[in-house]
Design a protein around this motif. Structure first.
Motif, PDB file in Angstrom:
ATOM      1  N   THR A   3       0.838  -1.193   0.000  1.00 12.76           N
ATOM      2  CA  THR A   3       0.000   0.000   0.000  1.00 12.76           C
ATOM      3  C   THR A   3       0.878   1.248   0.000  1.00 12.76           C
ATOM      4  N   SER A   4       0.255   2.369  -0.270  1.00 10.63           N
ATOM      5  CA  SER A   4       0.914   3.647  -0.027  1.00 10.63           C
ATOM      6  C   SER A   4       1.193   3.781   1.469  1.00 10.63           C
ATOM      7  N   VAL A   5       2.188   4.562   1.811  1.00  7.46           N
ATOM      8  CA  VAL A   5       2.456   4.888   3.210  1.00  7.46           C
ATOM      9  C   VAL A   5       1.264   5.680   3.753  1.00  7.46           C
ATOM     10  N   THR A   6       0.781   5.297   4.922  1.00  6.66           N
ATOM     11  CA  THR A   6      -0.439   5.884   5.476  1.00  6.66           C
ATOM     12  C   THR A   6      -0.150   7.034   6.430  1.00  6.66           C
ATOM     13  N   ASN A   7      -1.220   7.718   6.808  1.00  5.76           N
ATOM     14  CA  ASN A   7      -1.100   8.752   7.834  1.00  5.76           C
ATOM     15  C   ASN A   7      -0.534   8.179   9.130  1.00  5.76           C
ATOM     16  N   ALA A   8      -0.971   6.982   9.507  1.00  7.83           N
ATOM     17  CA  ALA A   8      -0.463   6.358  10.732  1.00  7.83           C
ATOM     18  C   ALA A   8       1.027   6.062  10.610  1.00  7.83           C
ATOM     19  N   ASP A   9       1.465   5.576   9.448  1.00  8.59           N
ATOM     20  CA  ASP A   9       2.888   5.307   9.231  1.00  8.59           C
ATOM     21  C   ASP A   9       3.702   6.590   9.344  1.00  8.59           C
TER      22      ASP A   9
ATOM     23  N   GLU B 103      -8.146  13.084  11.680  1.00  4.76           N
ATOM     24  CA  GLU B 103      -8.866  12.248  12.639  1.00  4.76           C
ATOM     25  C   GLU B 103      -9.735  11.248  11.874  1.00  4.76           C
ATOM     26  N   GLY B 104      -9.590   9.964  12.195  1.00  5.19           N
ATOM     27  CA  GLY B 104     -10.334   8.921  11.512  1.00  5.19           C
ATOM     28  C   GLY B 104      -9.754   8.511  10.174  1.00  5.19           C
ATOM     29  N   LEU B 105      -8.603   9.091   9.786  1.00 11.02           N
ATOM     30  CA  LEU B 105      -8.006   8.810   8.482  1.00 11.02           C
ATOM     31  C   LEU B 105      -6.663   8.099   8.607  1.00 11.02           C
ATOM     32  N   ASP B 106      -6.469   7.346   9.675  1.00 13.18           N
ATOM     33  CA  ASP B 106      -5.183   6.676   9.882  1.00 13.18           C
ATOM     34  C   ASP B 106      -4.789   5.798   8.704  1.00 13.18           C
ATOM     35  N   GLU B 107      -5.751   5.128   8.094  1.00  9.80           N
ATOM     36  CA  GLU B 107      -5.457   4.187   7.017  1.00  9.80           C
ATOM     37  C   GLU B 107      -5.605   4.793   5.633  1.00  9.80           C
ATOM     38  N   HIS B 108      -5.696   6.105   5.563  1.00 11.81           N
ATOM     39  CA  HIS B 108      -5.644   6.794   4.280  1.00 11.81           C
ATOM     40  C   HIS B 108      -4.192   7.096   3.940  1.00 11.81           C
ATOM     41  N   PRO B 109      -3.870   7.255   2.651  1.00 14.54           N
ATOM     42  CA  PRO B 109      -2.494   7.586   2.294  1.00 14.54           C
ATOM     43  C   PRO B 109      -2.109   8.971   2.813  1.00 14.54           C
ATOM     44  N   VAL B 110      -0.902   9.102   3.317  1.00 17.32           N
ATOM     45  CA  VAL B 110      -0.419  10.419   3.711  1.00 17.32           C
ATOM     46  C   VAL B 110      -0.228  11.248   2.441  1.00 17.32           C
ATOM     47  N   VAL B 111      -0.620  12.520   2.506  1.00 12.53           N
ATOM     48  CA  VAL B 111      -0.499  13.419   1.351  1.00 12.53           C
ATOM     49  C   VAL B 111       0.214  14.701   1.785  1.00 12.53           C
TER      50      VAL B 111
ATOM     51  N   GLY C 130      -1.236  26.696   5.781  1.00 14.27           N
ATOM     52  CA  GLY C 130      -1.588  25.737   6.820  1.00 14.27           C
ATOM     53  C   GLY C 130      -2.032  24.387   6.317  1.00 14.27           C
ATOM     54  N   ALA C 131      -2.004  24.176   4.992  1.00 17.53           N
ATOM     55  CA  ALA C 131      -2.298  22.840   4.455  1.00 17.53           C
ATOM     56  C   ALA C 131      -1.042  21.984   4.568  1.00 17.53           C
ATOM     57  N   ASP C 132      -1.169  20.814   5.158  1.00 17.39           N
ATOM     58  CA  ASP C 132      -0.038  19.897   5.302  1.00 17.39           C
ATOM     59  C   ASP C 132      -0.598  18.504   5.589  1.00 17.39           C
ATOM     60  N   TRP C 133       0.275  17.556   5.917  1.00 18.07           N
ATOM     61  CA  TRP C 133      -0.191  16.171   6.067  1.00 18.07           C
ATOM     62  C   TRP C 133      -1.205  16.016   7.188  1.00 18.07           C
ATOM     63  N   ARG C 134      -1.085  16.826   8.237  1.00 16.65           N
ATOM     64  CA  ARG C 134      -2.065  16.766   9.331  1.00 16.65           C
ATOM     65  C   ARG C 134      -3.352  17.497   8.992  1.00 16.65           C
ATOM     66  N   HIS C 135      -3.306  18.388   8.008  1.00 19.28           N
ATOM     67  CA  HIS C 135      -4.447  19.233   7.637  1.00 19.28           C
ATOM     68  C   HIS C 135      -4.599  19.196   6.115  1.00 19.28           C
ATOM     69  N   PRO C 136      -5.070  18.064   5.563  1.00 17.41           N
ATOM     70  CA  PRO C 136      -5.023  17.881   4.113  1.00 17.41           C
ATOM     71  C   PRO C 136      -5.892  18.846   3.320  1.00 17.41           C
ATOM     72  N   GLY C 137      -6.955  19.378   3.922  1.00 14.05           N
ATOM     73  CA  GLY C 137      -7.803  20.336   3.230  1.00 14.05           C
ATOM     74  C   GLY C 137      -7.530  21.773   3.611  1.00 14.05           C
ATOM     75  N   GLY C 138      -6.590  21.982   4.519  1.00 11.08           N
ATOM     76  CA  GLY C 138      -6.301  23.305   5.049  1.00 11.08           C
ATOM     77  C   GLY C 138      -6.402  23.303   6.556  1.00 11.08           C
ATOM     78  N   PRO C 139      -6.193  24.458   7.196  1.00 11.16           N
ATOM     79  CA  PRO C 139      -6.085  24.496   8.659  1.00 11.16           C
ATOM     80  C   PRO C 139      -7.346  24.098   9.401  1.00 11.16           C
ATOM     81  N   ARG C 140      -8.510  24.088   8.759  1.00  9.93           N
ATOM     82  CA  ARG C 140      -9.741  23.663   9.445  1.00  9.93           C
ATOM     83  C   ARG C 140     -10.047  22.183   9.219  1.00  9.93           C
ATOM     84  N   SER C 141      -9.094  21.447   8.662  1.00 11.65           N
ATOM     85  CA  SER C 141      -9.268  20.000   8.476  1.00 11.65           C
ATOM     86  C   SER C 141      -8.313  19.251   9.392  1.00 11.65           C
ATOM     87  N   SER C 142      -8.502  17.934   9.473  1.00 12.99           N
ATOM     88  CA  SER C 142      -7.612  17.099  10.280  1.00 12.99           C
ATOM     89  C   SER C 142      -7.597  15.699   9.674  1.00 12.99           C
TER      90      SER C 142
END
Length: 330
Positions: free
Chosen positions: A80-86, A149-157, A135-147
């Protein structure tokens, strides 16, 4: 498929501003040993395969032809792609900050924005569906008002090529060459468009009927989400290919080790059967790097790069909401 133009809008524009950063960033993490990386592995046997676009689907400017034989030594690759948890484990162990965090912004698709108007730094005129977001980064994929949370098994972006290299240095891994990536994605199916064959049609028994996470609807204004997702899907969604790899096409673009050149295959073919190619030799530190696989933004009306043979590029310090990576044994 008729694709006369080199359309790049499904991948983000190159980073155009920000402080100068060396290729691997100063003070990048020291290796932590093979146990640091826990993504399950698929073994890709030694083989000779036909690399490139055998169907005429790609644009000439993408350099997907000529089809040519490539021989590879056996290797192991992440299923798999490397995940947010990884990535979170890596960041916690090392304190590493991505280039999106260092620069203070990254590229977000307009329908996925989670930011205040003051955080929108601009949009490229050629691809106005992208926004530069503070403020968009791997912890905030949509911007600073995103997170995440609940996306551990999604690919890190929002991971640049430089960031992916830093992870590899810590984990004792490497980015795949594009030849390794293509062989692994094909799953042993010679000359096929997709990891499962030539037909993009629905897969009987899949939850959504789709085999991959790409755009449905009228790009870029409306996504009907027939495949179940507006942006990323969990890395083990749909079905793996014959080698056991999940979602090599669609979902997120994946960085490869190689520097980009349109004429790579022409030069390789002139050399005959190529053994373990690594792309153009001696690239400049900021030379564009290869990306493979397409993403959740690909749509046949605009960008059909959700194919085994498809290739594009971006600069090594660029990051975006639809690009991640997977790794191979060094």
């Amino acid at each position: 498929m008729d694709r006369p133009e080199h359309r790049t809008g499904c991948c983000a524009p190159q980073r155009a501003t920000g402080p100068a950063v060396p290729p691997l960033l100063s003070g990048h993490p020291r290796p932590a040993g093979p146990s640091a990386h826990t993504v399950p592995q698929a073994h890709i046997p030694a083989q000779t395969f036909r690399m490139g676009d055998a169907h005429g689907d790609g644009a000439p400017a993408d350099g997907e032809t000529p089809v040519h034989p490539v021989s590879l030594t056996a290797f192991d690759i992440d299923t798999t792609s490397v995940t947010n948890a990884d990535w979170a484990k890596f960041a916690a162990a090392t304190g590493y900050r991505t280039e999106a965090e260092t620069f203070g912004f990254s590229a977000v698709f307009h329908l996925a924005l989670a930011a205040d108007p003051r955080d929108i730094l601009g949009q490229p005129p050629q691809t106005p569906w992208w926004r530069g977001v503070r403020g968009a980064d791997w912890r905030h994929p949509g911007g600073p008002r995103s997170s995440i949370e609940g996306l551990d098994e999604h690919p890190v972006v929002h991971i640049s090529w430089n960031d992916a290299q830093a992870y590899c240095a810590w984990a004792g891994r490497a980015l795949p060459t594009e030849a390794q990536w293509e062989a692994a994605s094909r799953g042993g199916l010679d000359g096929r468009r997709y990891p499962w064959g030539d037909d993009l049609g629905a897969q009987e028994g899949e939850r959504t009927g789709w085999r991959l996470n790409i755009w449905q609807g009228a790009f870029p204004a409306e996504n009907t989400m027939d495949d179940g997702f507006l942006t990323t899907a969990p890395v083990r969604t749909y079905s793996p290919n014959a080698y056991g790899l999940w979602q090599t096409v669609g979902n997120v673009w994946e960085w490869c080790a190689d520097a980009w050149a349109v004429d790579t295959y022409t030069r390789d073919l002139a050399a005959g059967t190529v053994h373990d190619p690594t792309g153009p030799a001696g690239p400049a530190p900021h030379a564009p790097r290869v990306m493979r696989g397409g993403s959740f933004l690909c749509h046949d009306s605009y960008c059909n790069r959700y194919r085994n043979a498809a290739r594009t590029s971006n600069t090594p310090d660029s990051s975006m909401a639809n690009a991640g990576f997977r790794t191979v044994s060094p």
